[in-house]
Design an enzyme around this catalytic site. Structure first.
Site, PDB file in Angstrom:
ATOM      1  CE  LYS A  86       0.249  -0.228   4.960  1.00  0.00           C
ATOM      2  NZ  LYS A  86      -1.541  -1.159   6.149  1.00  0.00           N
ATOM      3  NE  ARG A 123      -7.607  -0.046  10.299  1.00  0.00           N
ATOM      4  CZ  ARG A 123      -5.887   0.074   9.678  1.00  0.00           C
ATOM      5  NH1 ARG A 123      -4.827   0.449   9.527  1.00  0.00           N
ATOM      6  NH2 ARG A 123      -6.025  -1.196   9.458  1.00  0.00           N
ATOM      7  CG  HIS A 160      -4.656  -4.650  11.571  1.00  0.00           C
ATOM      8  ND1 HIS A 160      -3.625  -5.209  10.949  1.00  0.00           N
ATOM      9  CD2 HIS A 160      -3.964  -2.976  11.398  1.00  0.00           C
ATOM     10  CE1 HIS A 160      -2.125  -4.417  10.782  1.00  0.00           C
ATOM     11  NE2 HIS A 160      -2.534  -3.058  11.435  1.00  0.00           N
ATOM     12  NE  ARG A 193      -3.403  -8.219   7.750  1.00  0.00           N
ATOM     13  CZ  ARG A 193      -3.719  -9.000   8.755  1.00  0.00           C
ATOM     14  NH1 ARG A 193      -4.634  -9.853   7.916  1.00  0.00           N
ATOM     15  NH2 ARG A 193      -3.557  -7.801   9.508  1.00  0.00           N
ATOM     16  CE1 TYR A 211      11.417  32.096   1.470  1.00  0.00           C
ATOM     17  CE2 TYR A 211      10.837  29.634   1.555  1.00  0.00           C
ATOM     18  CZ  TYR A 211      10.294  30.584   0.869  1.00  0.00           C
ATOM     19  OH  TYR A 211      10.960  30.538   0.095  1.00  0.00           O
ATOM     20  CB  CYS A 233      12.629  25.580   1.035  1.00  0.00           C
ATOM     21  SG  CYS A 233      13.354  27.327   1.309  1.00  0.00           S
ATOM     22  CG  MET A 234       6.996  23.033  -1.335  1.00  0.00           C
ATOM     23  SD  MET A 234       6.007  23.766  -2.382  1.00  0.00           S
ATOM     24  CE  MET A 234       4.818  24.784  -1.222  1.00  0.00           C
ATOM     25  CG  ASP A 235       9.801  22.694  -4.117  1.00  0.00           C
ATOM     26  OD1 ASP A 235       9.374  22.353  -4.013  1.00  0.00           O
ATOM     27  OD2 ASP A 235       9.725  24.430  -4.573  1.00  0.00           O
TER      28      ASP A 235
HETATM   29  C1  PLP Z   1      -0.452  -1.911   6.432  1.00  0.00           C
HETATM   30  C2  PLP Z   1      -1.493  -3.413   7.239  1.00  0.00           C
HETATM   31  C3  PLP Z   1      -0.789  -4.133   6.879  1.00  0.00           C
HETATM   32  C4  PLP Z   1       1.256  -4.195   7.491  1.00  0.00           C
HETATM   33  O1  PLP Z   1       1.975  -3.265   8.323  1.00  0.00           O
HETATM   34  P1  PLP Z   1       3.168  -3.420   9.186  1.00  0.00           P
HETATM   35  O2  PLP Z   1       3.362  -3.545  10.259  1.00  0.00           O
HETATM   36  O3  PLP Z   1       3.728  -2.928   8.059  1.00  0.00           O
HETATM   37  O4  PLP Z   1       3.678  -5.021   8.970  1.00  0.00           O
HETATM   38  C5  PLP Z   1      -0.783  -5.934   7.924  1.00  0.00           C
HETATM   39  N1  PLP Z   1      -2.578  -5.677   7.574  1.00  0.00           N
HETATM   40  C6  PLP Z   1      -3.185  -4.495   7.804  1.00  0.00           C
HETATM   41  C7  PLP Z   1      -4.798  -4.538   8.108  1.00  0.00           C
HETATM   42  C8  PLP Z   1      -2.839  -3.141   7.761  1.00  0.00           C
HETATM   43  O5  PLP Z   1      -3.377  -2.177   7.789  1.00  0.00           O
END
Ligand code: PLP
Length: 386
Positions: free
Chosen positions: A43, A141, A170, A226, A270, A318-320
């Site tokens: 992600k 969540r 999770h 995961r 700045y 700064c921004m850039d």
């Molecule tokens: C982001 C996420 C993960 C991965 O988490 P890490 O701590 O980066 O391994 C696994 N499951 C869900 C639902 C997540 O949102």
């Protein structure tokens, strides 16, 4: 090793070490038992590392499935030719169902309305709409409450366009060892999955461990892990450091675009928050700013590496662009005749000689976590894969 190929159009870039990524994937593959699947979480453009390129490395190094946060992130992987199963880690809006079906992306599901509309779209396309059921075991969540899981499945299972490919939760506290909250959440999850099975309902692939869970809680690996942050070579907590050998994948580099020796007492950037305290302080400019994910909160706090030496960043970021100071009087790498020059490579994150600046260093200074640091650097900087 510093990559000396900078992009043609900008003297600032993120360097992605594919060998380190492959190493990390294999480290996880080695601790995850055979028969347990590995889902790589890519992600937010693979936590800023570039989802398409990273996914390809991960799949070739042993990943079974991928996970993203948004439908568009999934579509981008499909358009790059990636065919592995892709899970979207939350329930997208109902207006996305045709896109999900077209690209064979599995949403997380926890509302009946979404599930049935998704099932309709799949059936209309003569396909099966695979999804994973999310269970809320205490993080509050997303997800169906454990006590409502059987009822939820019964309410949607009649639909011929739907197929539950997995059931997951999770954890809020997987990075703690021996915590009651983790035990409670795991227990709620196991109980809910057992209830499904006792009701004759197939939960599909059952999964709950994230990176810290996979490392610290082997009892919760179930059918799939995961893994996210660890793949990028970063630890989710100090307690995981001794347990697995991870190598940071991202470095952030740039070249010096300008140098000047201001008068003593003159300021930099700045607000002139830094004043040049003495003679022979060189101010060098780097073309990375907060729009590239370098938090402005690091102003006057961070260091950079040049020629294997540490230099203080000075003045407001700064921004850039930002500036750093080279004390030509004392800096051993440059003393006394070797100030930095136009085009010299500057390391913001990564190794230079025997010196290292990590995403964790930035996280500490910014009062955040390494996850946010690498995500931020993914915003605008071009990625160079080495
Ligand atoms: C982001 C996420 C993960 C991965 O988490 P890490 O701590 O980066 O391994 C696994 N499951 C869900 C639902 C997540 O949102």
């Amino acid at each position: 090793m510093i990559n000396l190929k900078s992009p043609a159009n900008r003297w600032a870039w993120v360097e992605i070490d594919q060998a380190a990524l492959r190493h990390n994937v294999r480290e996880f593959r080695a601790i995850i038992p055979r028969g347990v699947k590995m889902m790589c979480v890519v992600k937010a453009d693979a936590y800023g590392h570039g989802a398409v390129a990273c996914s390809k490395v991960m799949l070739s190094a042993g990943a079974d499935q991928l996970a993203v946060a948004t439908v568009d992130e999934g579509v981008r992987l499909r358009e790059a030719g990636i065919e592995a199963p892709i899970l979207i880690l939350s329930e997208p809006p109902v207006t996305s169902v045709e896109t999900l079906v077209e690209h064979d992306l599995m949403p997380s599901v926890y509302s009946e309305e979404f599930a049935l509309i998704y099932g309709e779209a799949a059936a209309a396309a003569d396909k099966v709409g695979r999804y994973h059921l999310a269970i809320n075991t205490g993080m509050n969540r997303i997800g169906v409450l454990p006590r409502e899981v059987v009822e939820f499945r019964r309410a949607i299972d009649f639909h011929r366009g739907l197929e539950c490919a997995g059931t997951f939760t999770h954890f809020a506290t997987a990075d703690e060892i021996g915590g009651w909250d983790f035990e409670l959440a795991l227990n709620r999850f196991v109980t809910a999955v057992d209830a499904l099975r006792e009701a004759g309902i197939d939960p599909g692939i059952v999964h709950c461990d994230n990176t810290p869970g996979t490392i610290l809680h082997p009892e919760a690996r179930m059918d799939m892990c995961r893994v996210g942050i660890g793949l990028y070579g970063l630890h989710p907590a100090d307690v995981t450091i001794p347990k697995i050998d991870l190598r940071p994948v991202m470095s952030v580099r740039a070249r010096v675009t300008h140098t000047v020796y201001p008068e003593v007492g003159d300021g930099v950037s700045y607000g002139l928050t830094y004043r040049v305290p003495k003679r022979n302080v060189q101010i060098a400019t780097v073309p990375i700013g907060y729009a590239d994910g370098l938090s402005r909160n690091l102003s006057n706090q961070m260091e950079v590496l040049v020629g294997g030496a540490r230099c203080r960043q000075v003045g407001r970021i700064c921004m850039d662009q930002f500036m750093f100071a080279v004390d030509v009087n004392t800096n051993r790498a440059f003393h006394p005749t070797h100030p930095v020059e136009f085009g010299d490579v500057v390391t913001v994150i990564g190794w230079d000689g025997d010196q290292l600046i990590t995403a964790d260093d930035h996280a500490r200074l910014r009062d955040t976590i390494n996850y946010e640091v690498t995500c931020d650097f993914g915003l605008r900087l071009e990625k160079v894969y080495v």
